[in-house]
Design a protein around this motif. Structure first.
Motif, PDB file in Angstrom:
ATOM      1  N   PRO A  13       0.820  -1.220   0.000  1.00 25.39           N
ATOM      2  CA  PRO A  13       0.000   0.000   0.000  1.00 25.39           C
ATOM      3  C   PRO A  13       0.850   1.264   0.000  1.00 25.39           C
ATOM      4  O   PRO A  13       1.996   1.270   0.458  1.00 25.39           O
ATOM      5  CB  PRO A  13      -0.788  -0.126   1.302  1.00 25.39           C
ATOM      6  CG  PRO A  13       0.051  -1.011   2.173  1.00 25.39           C
ATOM      7  CD  PRO A  13       0.678  -1.992   1.247  1.00 25.39           C
ATOM      8  N   ASP A  14       0.271   2.345  -0.520  1.00 22.98           N
ATOM      9  CA  ASP A  14       0.952   3.637  -0.543  1.00 22.98           C
ATOM     10  C   ASP A  14       1.065   4.203   0.870  1.00 22.98           C
ATOM     11  O   ASP A  14       0.259   3.885   1.755  1.00 22.98           O
ATOM     12  CB  ASP A  14       0.178   4.630  -1.422  1.00 22.98           C
ATOM     13  CG  ASP A  14       0.251   4.251  -2.891  1.00 22.98           C
ATOM     14  OD1 ASP A  14       1.196   3.526  -3.273  1.00 22.98           O
ATOM     15  OD2 ASP A  14      -0.654   4.666  -3.647  1.00 22.98           O
ATOM     16  N   SER A  16       0.847   6.939   3.862  1.00 17.17           N
ATOM     17  CA  SER A  16      -0.144   7.937   4.249  1.00 17.17           C
ATOM     18  C   SER A  16       0.424   9.332   4.036  1.00 17.17           C
ATOM     19  O   SER A  16       1.489   9.666   4.573  1.00 17.17           O
ATOM     20  CB  SER A  16      -0.511   7.760   5.731  1.00 17.17           C
ATOM     21  OG  SER A  16      -1.164   8.906   6.231  1.00 17.17           O
ATOM     22  N   ALA A  17      -0.259  10.141   3.258  1.00 16.66           N
ATOM     23  CA  ALA A  17       0.199  11.507   3.003  1.00 16.66           C
ATOM     24  C   ALA A  17       0.197  12.325   4.293  1.00 16.66           C
ATOM     25  O   ALA A  17       1.101  13.129   4.540  1.00 16.66           O
ATOM     26  CB  ALA A  17      -0.697  12.165   1.949  1.00 16.66           C
ATOM     27  N   PHE A  18      -0.819  12.115   5.132  1.00 21.63           N
ATOM     28  CA  PHE A  18      -0.923  12.866   6.382  1.00 21.63           C
ATOM     29  C   PHE A  18       0.260  12.566   7.306  1.00 21.63           C
ATOM     30  O   PHE A  18       0.892  13.476   7.833  1.00 21.63           O
ATOM     31  CB  PHE A  18      -2.227  12.516   7.095  1.00 21.63           C
ATOM     32  CG  PHE A  18      -2.339  13.106   8.474  1.00 21.63           C
ATOM     33  CD1 PHE A  18      -2.580  14.460   8.665  1.00 21.63           C
ATOM     34  CD2 PHE A  18      -2.187  12.295   9.596  1.00 21.63           C
ATOM     35  CE1 PHE A  18      -2.654  14.997   9.939  1.00 21.63           C
ATOM     36  CE2 PHE A  18      -2.269  12.822  10.866  1.00 21.63           C
ATOM     37  CZ  PHE A  18      -2.505  14.183  11.044  1.00 21.63           C
ATOM     38  N   LEU A  19       0.573  11.276   7.486  1.00 21.92           N
ATOM     39  CA  LEU A  19       1.689  10.910   8.350  1.00 21.92           C
ATOM     40  C   LEU A  19       3.016  11.384   7.769  1.00 21.92           C
ATOM     41  O   LEU A  19       3.942  11.725   8.505  1.00 21.92           O
ATOM     42  CB  LEU A  19       1.725   9.397   8.563  1.00 21.92           C
ATOM     43  CG  LEU A  19       0.626   8.816   9.444  1.00 21.92           C
ATOM     44  CD1 LEU A  19       0.729   7.295   9.498  1.00 21.92           C
ATOM     45  CD2 LEU A  19       0.725   9.394  10.856  1.00 21.92           C
ATOM     46  N   GLY A  20       3.099  11.423   6.444  1.00 23.59           N
ATOM     47  CA  GLY A  20       4.317  11.911   5.802  1.00 23.59           C
ATOM     48  C   GLY A  20       4.581  13.366   6.138  1.00 23.59           C
ATOM     49  O   GLY A  20       5.709  13.764   6.434  1.00 23.59           O
ATOM     50  N   TYR A  25       8.642  11.952   7.092  1.00 23.08           N
ATOM     51  CA  TYR A  25       9.136  10.730   6.449  1.00 23.08           C
ATOM     52  C   TYR A  25       7.959   9.943   5.885  1.00 23.08           C
ATOM     53  O   TYR A  25       7.073   9.531   6.623  1.00 23.08           O
ATOM     54  CB  TYR A  25       9.891   9.854   7.451  1.00 23.08           C
ATOM     55  CG  TYR A  25      11.090  10.524   8.064  1.00 23.08           C
ATOM     56  CD1 TYR A  25      12.319  10.504   7.413  1.00 23.08           C
ATOM     57  CD2 TYR A  25      10.993  11.173   9.293  1.00 23.08           C
ATOM     58  CE1 TYR A  25      13.429  11.118   7.964  1.00 23.08           C
ATOM     59  CE2 TYR A  25      12.095  11.794   9.859  1.00 23.08           C
ATOM     60  CZ  TYR A  25      13.316  11.763   9.187  1.00 23.08           C
ATOM     61  OH  TYR A  25      14.404  12.380   9.732  1.00 23.08           O
ATOM     62  N   LYS A  26       7.950   9.719   4.597  1.00 24.15           N
ATOM     63  CA  LYS A  26       6.867   8.969   3.982  1.00 24.15           C
ATOM     64  C   LYS A  26       7.097   7.470   4.142  1.00 24.15           C
ATOM     65  O   LYS A  26       8.202   6.980   3.944  1.00 24.15           O
ATOM     66  CB  LYS A  26       6.757   9.324   2.499  1.00 24.15           C
ATOM     67  CG  LYS A  26       6.266  10.743   2.238  1.00 24.15           C
ATOM     68  CD  LYS A  26       6.114  11.002   0.751  1.00 24.15           C
ATOM     69  CE  LYS A  26       5.574  12.411   0.482  1.00 24.15           C
ATOM     70  NZ  LYS A  26       5.437  12.679  -0.956  1.00 24.15           N
ATOM     71  N   GLY A  27       6.044   6.762   4.507  1.00 20.76           N
ATOM     72  CA  GLY A  27       6.099   5.311   4.602  1.00 20.76           C
ATOM     73  C   GLY A  27       6.598   4.772   5.922  1.00 20.76           C
ATOM     74  O   GLY A  27       6.781   3.563   6.075  1.00 20.76           O
ATOM     75  N   ALA A  28       6.822   5.654   6.899  1.00 27.56           N
ATOM     76  CA  ALA A  28       7.353   5.206   8.193  1.00 27.56           C
ATOM     77  C   ALA A  28       6.457   4.166   8.849  1.00 27.56           C
ATOM     78  O   ALA A  28       6.933   3.266   9.544  1.00 27.56           O
ATOM     79  CB  ALA A  28       7.537   6.404   9.126  1.00 27.56           C
ATOM     80  N   GLU A  29       5.142   4.264   8.592  1.00 23.77           N
ATOM     81  CA  GLU A  29       4.213   3.331   9.227  1.00 23.77           C
ATOM     82  C   GLU A  29       4.392   1.905   8.711  1.00 23.77           C
ATOM     83  O   GLU A  29       3.919   0.941   9.327  1.00 23.77           O
ATOM     84  CB  GLU A  29       2.765   3.781   9.003  1.00 23.77           C
ATOM     85  CG  GLU A  29       2.276   3.739   7.563  1.00 23.77           C
ATOM     86  CD  GLU A  29       2.556   5.027   6.786  1.00 23.77           C
ATOM     87  OE1 GLU A  29       1.784   5.326   5.863  1.00 23.77           O
ATOM     88  OE2 GLU A  29       3.537   5.721   7.107  1.00 23.77           O
TER      89      GLU A  29
END
Length: 350
Positions: A13-14, A16-20, A25-29
């Motif tokens: 999955p892509d 989360s833009a919000f968490l990024g 950092y994008k994709g940290a989750e």
């Protein structure tokens, strides 16, 4: 060194833009804490390093104290200890921010781990690594108290519970690089930040000043062996500019001076080896600590030691009467009626 292990999610999955935006950092989750982390670590220990007399440390920034306890508890058979990076920056700041690094806040972070870890866990104690500017520059950008800060950090590391780590150059009070242009920076993170600032129409000189302060290259300059050409490191061209202060701060000179930082490290290390309380003892913070003075006890069987620290650039009044205690180590050589800037001392409580 082991980084936190993850596992790919089904369907990839892509991020989360919000968490990024929130974390930077994008994709940290998806890579920060994988659902099979503990399974993988236990399997690795069982089939690889657990069969040898080795010591493991995980690079686990941002995992938090409860997760660190799960990763390092001896009965869980995962890792021996982990690096937690909460000590390296004051909360709410990055290496690129202009602010005065507060050592008192660092001691509060240390306290959480010293008191929060059980006897089944073992902390890592450090002030520097390859990804952060030098501690002497972070605490005092003027350089006025450079050696005082280095000795104070040495005393702290050698009197806390856990494994102390001395990053190369820390023992001779090495500072950051004195880079003169962006062309002398190798750090891809810093260069990316510089380009972002330029794209946002930031003045090039101000953009360079910002990345020069925070770049990881500050901790990656060649080691200062001597005051000869290229700090005695190479006859060729070093990968980074040699800091110009190498003629003053180098291993050869430090070893000759009795009051040098490296010789203080030797004293502090010897004290730690001689006093079991400083390794295995209970950590007990003084109940009335008040910034910028921080004090604590180390207690083991019938041994009791008291550590007092002035974590500021100014003289401070003592908060504990040490007249009845025996001074066994001081960053200043001896104590006075006040706590001088960045002064630290260890006493035996009689």
């Amino acid at each position: 060194m082991l980084s936190i292990l993850s596992v790919k999610r089904d369907g990839l999955p892509d991020a989360s833009a919000f968490l990024g935006v929130l974390t930077g950092y994008k994709g940290a989750e998806y890579y920060f804490y994988g659902p099979r982390l503990h399974q993988y670590l236990r399997e690795m220990r069982e089939k690889t390093f657990g069969n040898y007399d080795v010591y493991t440390v995980g690079e686990c920034g941002g995992a938090g104290i409860e997760m660190d306890k799960m990763l390092t508890a001896d009965f869980r058979k995962e890792l021996d200890t982990v690096f937690n990076f909460d000590f390296l920056m004051n909360q709410g700041h990055s290496n690129y921010d202009y602010y005065e690094f507060d050592l008192y806040k660092v001691m509060q972070e240390f306290e959480r781990y010293q008191t929060g870890f059980t006897n089944h866990c073992w902390p890592a104690v450090f002030f520097e690594n390859h990804d952060n500017p030098r501690i002497v520059n972070k605490v005092d950008s003027t350089g006025t108290f450079r050696e005082d800060i280095s000795k104070l950090c040495a005393l702290i590391e050698m009197t806390l519970r856990g494994t102390p780590y001395i990053y190369q150059g820390q023992e001779i009070s090495m500072g950051g690089g004195d880079f003169e242009s962006v062309d002398e920076i190798n750090d891809v993170e810093a260069l990316g930040r510089y380009n972002e600032l330029i794209q946002k129409k930031k003045n090039p000189e101000k953009a360079f000043a910002m990345i020069k302060k925070g770049t990881r290259d500050n901790a990656r300059t060649p080691f200062h062996w001597s005051d000869s050409e290229n700090a005695g490191f190479t006859n060729g061209s070093p990968w980074l500019r040699i800091s110009s202060d190498y003629r003053r701060y180098n291993a050869e000179d430090e070893l000759k001076r009795k009051d040098s930082v490296i010789n203080f490290y030797k004293k502090a290390i010897k004290l730690r080896k001689d006093k079991k309380a400083l390794v295995y003892g209970e950590f007990v913070p003084y109940e009335n600590n008040k910034s910028p003075v921080y004090c604590y006890y180390r207690i083991y069987n019938n041994e009791k030691y008291f550590v007092e620290l002035n974590l500021s650039k100014s003289n401070q009044e003592r908060i504990v009467d040490t007249a009845s205690m025996q001074l066994i180590l001081s960053t200043k050589g001896r104590t006075s009626n006040i706590l001088r800037p960045f002064e630290g001392s260890v006493y035996r409580v009689l």
